[in-house]
Design an enzyme around this catalytic site. Structure first.
Site, PDB file in Angstrom:
ATOM      1  N   CYS A   1      13.287  83.954 -35.353  1.00 52.20           N
ATOM      2  CA  CYS A   1      12.387  84.708 -34.479  1.00 52.20           C
ATOM      3  C   CYS A   1      11.682  85.849 -35.196  1.00 52.20           C
ATOM      4  O   CYS A   1      10.545  86.195 -34.843  1.00 52.20           O
ATOM      5  CB  CYS A   1      13.154  85.230 -33.270  1.00 52.20           C
ATOM      6  SG  CYS A   1      14.527  86.347 -33.671  1.00 52.20           S
TER       7      CYS A   1
ATOM      8  N   ASP B   1       5.549  85.727 -26.919  1.00 55.11           N
ATOM      9  CA  ASP B   1       6.695  85.180 -27.652  1.00 55.11           C
ATOM     10  C   ASP B   1       6.265  83.902 -28.333  1.00 55.11           C
ATOM     11  O   ASP B   1       6.016  82.881 -27.682  1.00 55.11           O
ATOM     12  CB  ASP B   1       7.861  84.911 -26.698  1.00 55.11           C
ATOM     13  CG  ASP B   1       9.177  84.738 -27.429  1.00 55.11           C
ATOM     14  OD1 ASP B   1       9.148  84.563 -28.663  1.00 55.11           O
ATOM     15  OD2 ASP B   1      10.243  84.795 -26.776  1.00 55.11           O
TER      16      ASP B   1
ATOM     17  N   HIS C   1      16.752  89.103 -30.420  1.00 54.20           N
ATOM     18  CA  HIS C   1      15.458  88.423 -30.476  1.00 54.20           C
ATOM     19  C   HIS C   1      14.376  89.414 -30.886  1.00 54.20           C
ATOM     20  O   HIS C   1      14.549  90.636 -30.784  1.00 54.20           O
ATOM     21  CB  HIS C   1      15.147  87.818 -29.104  1.00 54.20           C
ATOM     22  CG  HIS C   1      14.015  86.849 -29.103  1.00 54.20           C
ATOM     23  ND1 HIS C   1      13.878  85.856 -30.043  1.00 54.20           N
ATOM     24  CD2 HIS C   1      12.940  86.724 -28.268  1.00 54.20           C
ATOM     25  CE1 HIS C   1      12.792  85.152 -29.777  1.00 54.20           C
ATOM     26  NE2 HIS C   1      12.197  85.664 -28.718  1.00 54.20           N
TER      27      HIS C   1
END
Length: 672
Positions: free
Chosen positions: A424, A484, A468
């Site tokens: 991520c 995202d 994250h």
């Protein structure tokens, strides 16, 4: 085991010491070094072997002293000066190893129990979960059992007996358990009564380790070649109104503004907010209420959904731009705090914020600039959609490992131009960089995504593996919008964007266990002085209400001379209690006054009940031959110890009565 089974007297002490050491190792966890654990296992094995074969102690006293000093010096050298928790853990283990080689008497077991409890104290500096309480309770039980058993074992060795019965040990097992269960309520009362300090007496320092998945206040993905998933709990949160989908839970921690090429750092261009609540929340919103219990960690960040606007945090903190919450000092204990959050209202982006949100490193590759230009054109919202569509395409793949050919880590340019494989932090850093190159203000957010719902306690569990990174982009008329870019799959498998295959609900087998940990934090660890005062105030108020309701009963306040009757009742109860106490003391003195001759005569009279005729000393051999073979030895041994042994006592008299009763039952069955 059968009641007649015999075993060496000293094996029990060594076995109990070994079990206490096992619970200590479990409590210390990763802080127990491998070499110290191996030394303890080897020494414990030798101690058990020597206790079974009667060869304790191993080595001479001087050799054991030298061994202990050598191992303590080794613990100091291997852990390093200043690493006190690791040093204390290793020191306790090596001292237990030395004691395992010489457990012979009650004094030795006292020392073992003291070392184990000292080790549990060290473990309490490292962890505060419910497992530590369970391990401590087990160690206390084994210590109590060993301290009760060891005098009996010492007496057996002094009498040169071949061994002890399982029946004796079974009685002590039951007595120790009942005694410990009786102590627990008393311990709970003292826990609630004793005054508490407003802050912890220690600073929690977690053990150092390799790179794990978890929250980080900066972003530097190319410095980590491989991440290991960490399933430990970061925090637990109760949310009102309840969220139906964990994919909607984005827990904001740090906001990163400055891109330095290989690393993103906070470096906020806006002065920190000193008020207790954010003023950037839209009017008329009800918000989301979160009650969060944060696990101990090195981080000084607090977490919340969206933008906090109402806070109740029991420790000193500061609120920064974007709703970022930071403690003045990282806590060594779990922290409970309440936050109300809502999406921030659109506002005008200041010149300083726009400049910081468009900054790119001077060393940015021309190829990356050309890649960004490929997505430019149209409104900002259109550019954002193009970039997200590209990142979510089939060419990108989520992976916790660096791709082949990059054993020392790939750069952001390698990720965007060649591999399209990463975790991520690569996706968040890459999207923010391309947005800035296309003239759209962007910043990186570090926090957690998702959660596991526990219906047993109506709360969400957020684990370290759910850490994250995502992006906030500034769009005209919308303000900061969450983006995202991380794929929702891992190498083609279904999963969350955090890179784990976490269920939305805690598995049924773990719900009760995690609820117990939640209650442990709420009722034990988080029992602050304010909560303690409120608890006793509530209890006192309730007692007063009960007393007042009883005082106004028609028959009590109206009765004449009721206080004289109450005084007479209290005096009567006192006299009866004192009389019972005196009778008990006299009875104990009477029992203690029975000499050796009394117990010898008791043994002789007991044997008459099963047919002994000749009472002359030493002529019982003919009588033994008349008894059943399977009952003969147990009765004979106890009788000889009571009539001819050096210390006949009430316990031996009781065991002789039990053995003779079994003998009578056996004879009755044979006659039938």
């Amino acid at each position: 085991m059968t009641p007649g089974l015999r075993f060496p007297a000293r094996i029990v002490s060594s076995l109990l010491a070994a079990l206490m050491g096992v619970f200590l190792l479990l409590a210390l966890g990763s802080e127990a070094a491998l070499w110290a654990t191996v030394v303890w296992i080897a020494a414990t094995g030798l101690g058990l072997y020597g206790a079974w074969h009667g060869r304790l102690p191993w080595f001479s006293a001087a050799q054991r002293w030298m061994l202990g000093l050598f191992l303590l010096t080794l613990a100091l050298l291997l852990t390093g000066w200043g690493n006190w928790l690791a040093m204390a853990s290793q020191a306790v283990l090596v001292l237990l190893a030395v004691k395992a080689l010489e457990i012979r008497s009650q004094r030795d077991f006292y020392q073992v129990a003291a070392l184990v409890l000292l080790g549990m104290g060290v473990a309490a500096w490292l962890r505060v979960d419910v497992l530590l309480g369970i391990f401590l309770l087990a160690a206390l039980y084994l210590s109590l059992l060993g301290l009760l058993w060891q005098p009996l074992a010492d007496a057996a060795v002094a009498r040169a007996l071949e061994g002890l019965h399982w029946r004796d040990f079974r009685y002590m097992l039951a007595f120790s358990l009942i005694f410990l269960l009786m102590l627990l309520p008393v311990t709970a009362i003292f826990f609630l009564m004793l005054p508490r300090t407003p802050t912890p007496l220690w600073a929690w320092t977690p053990p150092q380790g390799a790179a794990h998945s978890g929250f980080s206040a900066d972003l530097s993905p190319d410095s980590i070649t491989r991440l290991a998933l960490d399933s430990t709990t970061a925090f637990r949160a109760q949310i009102i109104p309840q969220s139906a989908d964990p994919e909607d839970l984005y827990w904001v921690g740090a906001i990163l503004w400055r891109d330095e090429g290989r690393t993103w750092i906070a470096d906020s261009p806006v002065a920190r907010v000193r008020g207790a609540a954010s003023t950037g929340v839209g009017t008329g919103t009800t918000g989301i209420r979160q009650e969060i219990v944060l696990s101990p960690d090195n981080s000084d960040y607090l977490f919340a959904l969206a933008t906090p606007y109402r806070l109740n945090i029991p420790v000193t903190y500061r609120q920064q731009a974007g709703g970022v919450l930071r403690l003045n000092k990282a806590s060594g204990l779990p922290i409970r705090y309440m936050v109300r959050s809502a999406p921030a209202a659109p506002r005008v982006l200041s010149a300083a914020e726009r400049t910081a949100a468009l900054q790119v490193p001077d060393t940015t590759s021309p190829k990356l600039r050309a890649l960004a230009a490929h997505f430019a054109g149209g409104s900002d919202a259109v550019v954002v959609q193009r970039l997200l569509h590209w990142f979510h395409g089939s060419s990108f793949r989520y992976s916790l490992q660096e791709p082949a050919g990059y054993p020392h880590g790939q750069s952001m340019a390698d990720f965007l131009l060649h591999t399209h494989t990463g975790f991520c932090e690569y996706y968040a850093g890459g999207l923010a960089l391309l947005l800035r190159l296309d003239g759209i203000p962007a910043r990186v957010v570090m926090g957690y995504h998702g959660g596991e719902y526990n219906p047993a306690g109506n709360y969400w569990i957020v684990r370290q593996s759910m850490a994250h990174a995502w992006v906030q982009a500034w769009l005209p008329g919308q303000g900061w919008v969450r983006l995202d870019a991380t794929p929702a799959t891992i190498s083609g498998q279904g999963g969350s964007k955090t890179g784990i295959l976490a269920p939305a609900v805690v598995p049924g087998a773990l719900q009760l266990w995690d609820w117990m940990q939640w209650q442990w934090l709420n009722m034990v660890i988080d029992l602050t002085p304010a909560k303690q005062r409120a608890l006793w105030t509530s209890a006192g108020t309730r007692i007063m209400q009960i007393a007042q309701s009883s005082a106004y009963a028609p028959h009590w306040p109206k009765a004449r001379g009721w206080y004289r009757h109450a005084t007479l009742t209290y005096w009567s109860l006192g006299v009866v209690s004192a009389s019972l106490l005196m009778a008990w003391i006299l009875w104990r003195r009477y029992r203690a006054g029975r000499d050796v001759g009394y117990w010898r005569q008791r043994a002789l009279r007991a044997l008459r009940t099963v047919g002994l005729k000749d009472e002359r000393p030493g002529v019982e051999s003919l009588f033994w031959q008349r008894l059943p073979e399977d009952q003969r030895e147990s009765v004979r041994e106890i009788y000889l110890a009571q009539r001819y042994g050096p210390t006949p006592d009430a316990d031996g008299d009781r065991r002789l009565s039990v053995a003779l009763a079994a003998l009578r039952n056996r004879c009755a069955r044979l006659s039938d």
